[in-house]
Design an enzyme around this catalytic site. Sequence first.
Site, PDB file in Angstrom:
ATOM      1  N   LYS A  82       0.761  -1.237   0.047  1.00 42.72           N
ATOM      2  CA  LYS A  82      -0.014   0.058  -0.106  1.00 42.72           C
ATOM      3  C   LYS A  82       0.783   1.173   0.001  1.00 42.72           C
ATOM      4  CE  LYS A  82      -2.339  -1.535   3.549  1.00 42.72           C
ATOM      5  NZ  LYS A  82      -2.037  -3.112   3.444  1.00 42.72           N
ATOM      6  N   ASP A 127      -0.972   6.283   6.857  1.00 43.12           N
ATOM      7  CA  ASP A 127      -0.999   4.810   6.915  1.00 43.12           C
ATOM      8  C   ASP A 127      -1.767   4.573   8.431  1.00 43.12           C
ATOM      9  OD1 ASP A 127      -0.576   2.072   6.575  1.00 43.12           O
ATOM     10  OD2 ASP A 127       1.634   2.252   7.154  1.00 43.12           O
ATOM     11  N   ARG A 235       6.195  -8.511   1.404  1.00 38.74           N
ATOM     12  CA  ARG A 235       7.161  -7.962   2.320  1.00 38.74           C
ATOM     13  C   ARG A 235       7.739  -9.300   3.221  1.00 38.74           C
ATOM     14  NH1 ARG A 235       4.366  -4.506   6.867  1.00 38.74           N
ATOM     15  NH2 ARG A 235       4.553  -2.939   4.928  1.00 38.74           N
TER      16      ARG A 235
END
Length: 355
Positions: A82, A127, A235
């Site tokens: 994101k 975030d 990730r």
Amino acid sequence: MSIIADDNDFIQKETHGKNPVIKAESIEFDKNFENCIRPKSFDTYIGQSSLKETLKISIEAAKKRELPLDHLLFYGPPGLGKTTLAGVIAEQMGVDIKITSAPALERPRDIIGILMSLKGGEILFIDEIHRLNKVAEEILYPAMEDFFLDMTTGKSQTVKTLRVPLPKFTLIGATTKAGELSGPLRDRFGIIHRLEFYTEDELAQVITRTAGILNIEITQEGAHAIARRSRGTPRIANRLVKRVSDYALVKHDGKITGDIANKSLDILKIDAFGLDSTDRALLKLIIEKYDGGPVGIETIAAAIGEDVRTIEDVCEPYLLQAGLLQRTPRGRKVSPAAYRHLNYKNLPPEQQGLF
């Protein structure tokens, strides 16, 4: 001779004669690592194909109208890209991006200061936007909708309300819990997209790209071996590349093959499903202590010594996606697939017909 790295570097190199000594100089190592491998364009951003096509059209339309992009909301499990996607959008729009997180915006002046510092067309990325406090959220409403900032001056009877104009900007919000966003805030986003877990092939491409950037030699079999155990998350895949590379360098010639990748991940106790020790402990607890469930999340957290939020945000999304765990009105329940994966032969009576 001593060479000190600049502020953006994370090492200090000291050379005494012919023996170099490398010292870690910053706790920002992981952040710098992520920054160096982050894609800067849609061509190098792997995965999320349908989302990329939609965004390309929206960006092209905004450029032709000479207007900022509509406000965007990205939601989905952590680690799917994101923040990276927000950076790619800024790059494609040719504007700067300011990055912050909702927990850092505790006081009204925090969000006001950021909004006042924005220039026309810039992107503000927040975030974990679902954790915005109510005051900050209400300040955002007129800023997002009308590009005005409502402020008050004076005290008691002398209070005056001022409407301060803001340059037109784009807000990109990211959250792992879209359901916790308030309706008024969610409705002010013009573009809302969910990021999906990656396929094995997509993750293998991510791993190959990361290995190339880090000068790590890897075979296709090695990339797929790591991809299969990366829980569908880039990730995690990038982190495992580093760990497997360490093993390959110390135990072999530094080249990551399928066999070397599997051996190193076995040592790390990451199984063929991508489950780690915590995941397996969670599933085994429900099977052995609670007959497969259902059992409450607070009970699970207390029993395995983990925080409830860690289980909900880190463990559960993939376990649910993989079909190993089920959420029921009465609590969490282990699926027959989890019994098979963990080599349990006996299912609870109510699940025996599902095997």
